[in-house]
Scaffold this motif. Sequence first.
Motif, PDB file in Angstrom:
ATOM      1  N   GLY A   1      50.154  43.766  36.273  1.00 32.54           N
ATOM      2  CA  GLY A   1      49.545  42.668  37.045  1.00 32.54           C
ATOM      3  C   GLY A   1      48.778  41.712  36.147  1.00 32.54           C
ATOM      4  O   GLY A   1      48.306  42.104  35.080  1.00 32.54           O
ATOM      5  N   GLN A   2      48.674  40.463  36.574  1.00 30.06           N
ATOM      6  CA  GLN A   2      47.988  39.456  35.771  1.00 30.06           C
ATOM      7  C   GLN A   2      47.321  38.459  36.721  1.00 30.06           C
ATOM      8  O   GLN A   2      47.920  38.029  37.712  1.00 30.06           O
ATOM      9  CB  GLN A   2      48.965  38.736  34.836  1.00 30.06           C
ATOM     10  CG  GLN A   2      48.302  37.699  33.953  1.00 30.06           C
ATOM     11  CD  GLN A   2      49.294  36.989  33.045  1.00 30.06           C
ATOM     12  OE1 GLN A   2      50.508  37.226  33.157  1.00 30.06           O
ATOM     13  NE2 GLN A   2      48.825  36.132  32.177  1.00 30.06           N
ATOM     14  N   ALA A   3      46.106  38.115  36.432  1.00 30.90           N
ATOM     15  CA  ALA A   3      45.359  37.100  37.204  1.00 30.90           C
ATOM     16  C   ALA A   3      44.696  36.148  36.218  1.00 30.90           C
ATOM     17  O   ALA A   3      44.161  36.583  35.195  1.00 30.90           O
ATOM     18  CB  ALA A   3      44.316  37.768  38.102  1.00 30.90           C
ATOM     19  N   GLN A   4      44.743  34.859  36.544  1.00 30.78           N
ATOM     20  CA  GLN A   4      44.150  33.864  35.649  1.00 30.78           C
ATOM     21  C   GLN A   4      43.580  32.701  36.474  1.00 30.78           C
ATOM     22  O   GLN A   4      44.038  32.426  37.596  1.00 30.78           O
ATOM     23  CB  GLN A   4      45.171  33.342  34.644  1.00 30.78           C
ATOM     24  CG  GLN A   4      46.380  32.667  35.257  1.00 30.78           C
ATOM     25  CD  GLN A   4      47.362  32.189  34.217  1.00 30.78           C
ATOM     26  OE1 GLN A   4      47.089  32.261  33.025  1.00 30.78           O
ATOM     27  NE2 GLN A   4      48.501  31.665  34.666  1.00 30.78           N
ATOM     28  N   TYR A   5      42.583  32.064  35.891  1.00 30.41           N
ATOM     29  CA  TYR A   5      41.936  30.916  36.543  1.00 30.41           C
ATOM     30  C   TYR A   5      41.876  29.783  35.539  1.00 30.41           C
ATOM     31  O   TYR A   5      41.466  29.982  34.388  1.00 30.41           O
ATOM     32  CB  TYR A   5      40.517  31.296  36.992  1.00 30.41           C
ATOM     33  CG  TYR A   5      39.782  30.127  37.606  1.00 30.41           C
ATOM     34  CD1 TYR A   5      39.993  29.766  38.935  1.00 30.41           C
ATOM     35  CD2 TYR A   5      38.875  29.386  36.854  1.00 30.41           C
ATOM     36  CE1 TYR A   5      39.321  28.678  39.494  1.00 30.41           C
ATOM     37  CE2 TYR A   5      38.196  28.301  37.412  1.00 30.41           C
ATOM     38  CZ  TYR A   5      38.427  27.962  38.732  1.00 30.41           C
ATOM     39  OH  TYR A   5      37.763  26.876  39.273  1.00 30.41           O
TER      40      TYR A   5
ATOM     41  N   ASP B   1      43.656  29.172  40.427  1.00 32.21           N
ATOM     42  CA  ASP B   1      43.876  30.581  40.088  1.00 32.21           C
ATOM     43  C   ASP B   1      45.296  30.978  40.457  1.00 32.21           C
ATOM     44  O   ASP B   1      45.838  30.523  41.476  1.00 32.21           O
ATOM     45  CB  ASP B   1      42.869  31.469  40.800  1.00 32.21           C
ATOM     46  CG  ASP B   1      42.849  31.184  42.307  1.00 32.21           C
ATOM     47  OD1 ASP B   1      43.423  30.156  42.722  1.00 32.21           O
ATOM     48  OD2 ASP B   1      42.287  32.012  43.050  1.00 32.21           O
ATOM     49  N   THR B   2      45.881  31.839  39.611  1.00 27.57           N
ATOM     50  CA  THR B   2      47.235  32.348  39.832  1.00 27.57           C
ATOM     51  C   THR B   2      47.236  33.861  39.664  1.00 27.57           C
ATOM     52  O   THR B   2      46.440  34.433  38.893  1.00 27.57           O
ATOM     53  CB  THR B   2      48.226  31.718  38.838  1.00 27.57           C
ATOM     54  OG1 THR B   2      47.787  32.008  37.495  1.00 27.57           O
ATOM     55  CG2 THR B   2      48.322  30.211  39.023  1.00 27.57           C
ATOM     56  N   TYR B   3      48.128  34.518  40.398  1.00 28.39           N
ATOM     57  CA  TYR B   3      48.229  35.973  40.380  1.00 28.39           C
ATOM     58  C   TYR B   3      49.703  36.345  40.188  1.00 28.39           C
ATOM     59  O   TYR B   3      50.588  35.681  40.741  1.00 28.39           O
ATOM     60  CB  TYR B   3      47.701  36.590  41.675  1.00 28.39           C
ATOM     61  CG  TYR B   3      46.254  36.211  41.963  1.00 28.39           C
ATOM     62  CD1 TYR B   3      45.217  36.957  41.433  1.00 28.39           C
ATOM     63  CD2 TYR B   3      45.967  35.091  42.761  1.00 28.39           C
ATOM     64  CE1 TYR B   3      43.896  36.605  41.703  1.00 28.39           C
ATOM     65  CE2 TYR B   3      44.657  34.749  43.024  1.00 28.39           C
ATOM     66  CZ  TYR B   3      43.630  35.501  42.484  1.00 28.39           C
ATOM     67  OH  TYR B   3      42.331  35.155  42.738  1.00 28.39           O
ATOM     68  N   ASP B   4      49.900  37.408  39.389  1.00 27.30           N
ATOM     69  CA  ASP B   4      51.272  37.863  39.113  1.00 27.30           C
ATOM     70  C   ASP B   4      51.264  39.395  39.027  1.00 27.30           C
ATOM     71  O   ASP B   4      50.445  39.980  38.326  1.00 27.30           O
ATOM     72  CB  ASP B   4      51.799  37.269  37.800  1.00 27.30           C
ATOM     73  CG  ASP B   4      53.248  37.666  37.531  1.00 27.30           C
ATOM     74  OD1 ASP B   4      53.908  38.119  38.489  1.00 27.30           O
ATOM     75  OD2 ASP B   4      53.687  37.550  36.372  1.00 27.30           O
ATOM     76  N   ALA B   5      52.164  40.061  39.728  1.00 21.60           N
ATOM     77  CA  ALA B   5      52.276  41.527  39.710  1.00 21.60           C
ATOM     78  C   ALA B   5      53.742  41.893  39.876  1.00 21.60           C
ATOM     79  O   ALA B   5      54.467  41.254  40.653  1.00 21.60           O
ATOM     80  CB  ALA B   5      51.430  42.147  40.814  1.00 21.60           C
TER      81      ALA B   5
END
Length: 299
Positions: free
Chosen positions: A92-96, A119-123
Amino acid sequence: MTYRLVVLITFCLPTLVARAHSQIPAPDTLRPTAADSLRPGALSDSLRLGTLQDSAVMRDPRGRELALLAEQSRLRQQNLAAERRPALSIEGQAQYQSDVARIPITLPGGISPPTPPHDTYDAHLAAGQTLYDPGIGPRRAVEDAQLAASQARLRAELYPLRQNVTDAFFATLQAQSQIAELELAITDLEAQHQVAAARVREGAALPSEEKALRAEILRRRQSLAEARASRRVALAILTDLTGKSYDSTAILGSTDLATQVAHARDSLSILRSRPEYEQFARSRALLAQQERARKAQDL
């Protein structure tokens, strides 16, 4: 005077000898000696060399390492088998982002393009399984060779323990035979001393003859004390090696040694293969399997 003395000795000597022998205890009143214990019928409860060696090996704490080594090898084999099973992984990855790109236009009707989020989220979930591994077989062979080499090394370390038991056993057996021989000799010398003392009292012998016998009896008793001390020391060593207590009345059996020697001569080729040779062979096999595993890994 000389003729009369000879006649006196001739007629009195049989009477003195009979009197001396009558003072010796009867055979059924004598205390049992080591020679009596060495009769074949007295060996039913005796200690055997093979039994003592097995007891020493079983008592040694290193003997339990054989089972521990086998358990360790089994667990490592399970780890190798687990490598063939599917492996699941979740990432998983989260970034702002403080600023995002915008499109500065306005469409007809007053509609503007949407602004991307800050913000973006990736899993994602990944599954992987090894379909073919050319190194798994050599690695298992290396593990088997490692177990065999470790067990051979342990057996080679335990082998001198049997030799220590053998040395203590035969030291005890030798002292046991010496005690029996010395007790019989002392009994015979005491009978001769009684006859010599009677002859001295009757004027038929010099005092030096009695004193010589007395000195010989003291010397034999000293040797008997030394033999008994040596036997106690050897029994103490056996007690320490086998973990079982043996008192001074313990008798070691040797009636089966002739059979064991005959069997040993018939199987000299087997007896000459000491555990050290097996350890060397297992070590060479381990090196060969490790070389195969490295080549498979390179391929």
